[in-house]
Design an enzyme around this catalytic site. Structure first.
Site: not given
Ligand code: DGL
Length: 249
Positions: A77, A179
Site C-alpha cells: 500500500c 496506488c
Molecule cells: N492501495 C493503497 C495504495 O497503494 C491505497 C488505497 C486506499 O486509499 O485505501 O496507496
C-alpha cells in the site's frame, strides 16, 4: 487460524484489494513460500484518512502480523508506506518491504511523468522526498479522490468499470501508478494516455525474492496462501480471479 500452520510466512498488507496484484507476483516468484494476505477493506480508502488514523490502522494489523513470526512483511500500500514504514521498521525486527511510486522508472523512460496517487501519499513528506531524489522537477502528481474506493467497490464488474471521468486530462510522457488499487485499471489508463505506465509491482516482488534468498525452502510440502482481516472472502475471490485470468500460481 493457527500460526503453526505456516512456515515463516511472508505477510502482505494493503488497505483493501490493491495489494493482491503484488501477492500474485510474489507468489509466482517465490513458489515455496507461504503467504498470508492481510487487509482492512472496511476502512478503505486509507488515502482520504488523516495520517494518524492510517498509522493506527496499520499498526493494529501489524500487531497481528507479528504473531505469525513472518520471514518478511510487505506493505503493498503506497499510502501506508508513505505514512508509516519508518515507524514500522523501528518497532518490528522482521524485514519490511514497502511499495512506493516508481518515479525513477517513469522519469528514466520519458523525462517527465504523471504520478497518480492517493491524497495521503501525494501530501506526504516521504513522497516529496522521492520526487526530490528522482523526479528532477519533472513530476506532476494528481490524487483522484474517489478512484481507490471506486475500484474497491466495483472490482467484480471489471473490466466494465469506467474510470475515465476520474483521470486528469493531460499528455504525460509516462504514468506512474502510485496506488496498488489503480493497477487493476492499468490497461484503461494505458489506453487513455497512450504512454508507458509503471506500477512498481515486479520491482517490489524482485526485492522480496532477493530478501528470501537466504531463507530455507521446503519444496516437498504444498505451500499455503491465506487471507485474513477485513473482507477476507472478497480478497480471496479477487485473488482467484487474477490467478484464473493469467494461469496458475
Ligand atoms: N492501495 C493503497 C495504495 O497503494 C491505497 C488505497 C486506499 O486509499 O485505501 O496507496
Amino acid at each position: 487460524m493457527c500460526c503453526t500452520q505456516f512456515f515463516r510466512p511472508v505477510c502482505i498488507f494493503d488497505s483493501g484489494i490493491g495489494g493482491i496484484n503484488l501477492l500474485v507476483a510474489c507468489a509466482r516468484m517465490c513458489p515455496h513460500t507461504d503467504f498470508i494476505y492481510f487487509a482492512d477493506n472496511f476502512n478503505v480508502p486509507y488515502g482520504s484518512l488523516p495520517p494518524e488514523r492510517i498509522r493506527e490502522n496499520v499498526f493494529a494489523v501489524f500487531e497481528r502480523i507479528a504473531t505469525f513470526d513472518p520471514a518478511s512483511a510487505i506493505v503493498a500500500c503506497n499510502t501506508a508506506t508513505a505514512v508509516c514504514i519508518d515507524d514500522l521498521r523501528k518497532k518490528y525486527t522482521f524485514p519490511i518491504v514497502g511499495i512506493q511510486p516508481a518515479v525513477r522508472q517513469g522519469i528514466k523512460v520519458a523525462g517527465k511523468c504523471l504520478v497518480l496517487a492517493t491524497p495521503a501519499t501525494a501530501n506526504s513528506p516521504s513522497f516529496a522526498r522521492l520526487c526530490r531524489l528522482y523526479g528532477q522537477g519533472r513530476v506532476e502528481v494528481v490524487a483522484p479522490p474517489f478512484l481507490a474506493s471506486y475500484i474497491e467497490d466495483n472490482i467484480f464488474s471489471y473490466p466494465d468499470i469506467d474510470i475515465a471521468a476520474q483521470l486528469p486530462a493531460c499528455s504525460p510522457g509516462s504514468v506512474v501508478l502510485g496506488c496498488t488499487h489503480y493497477v487493476f485499471a492499468e490497461e484503461q489508463i494505458k489506453n487513455f494516455y497512450l504512454c508507458p505506465v509503471f506500477d512498481g509491482i515486479l520491482g517490489t516482488a524482485d526485492h522480496l525474492k532477493l530478501l528470501l534468498s537466504t531463507e530455507p525452502t521446503f519444496g516437498f510440502r504444498k505451500r499455503k496462501i491465506a487471507f485474513l482481516g477485513g473482507d477476507f472472502q472478497k480478497n480471496e475471490k479477487v485473488f482467484r480471479l487474477l490467478v484464473g485470468k493469467s494461469g496458475t500460481i
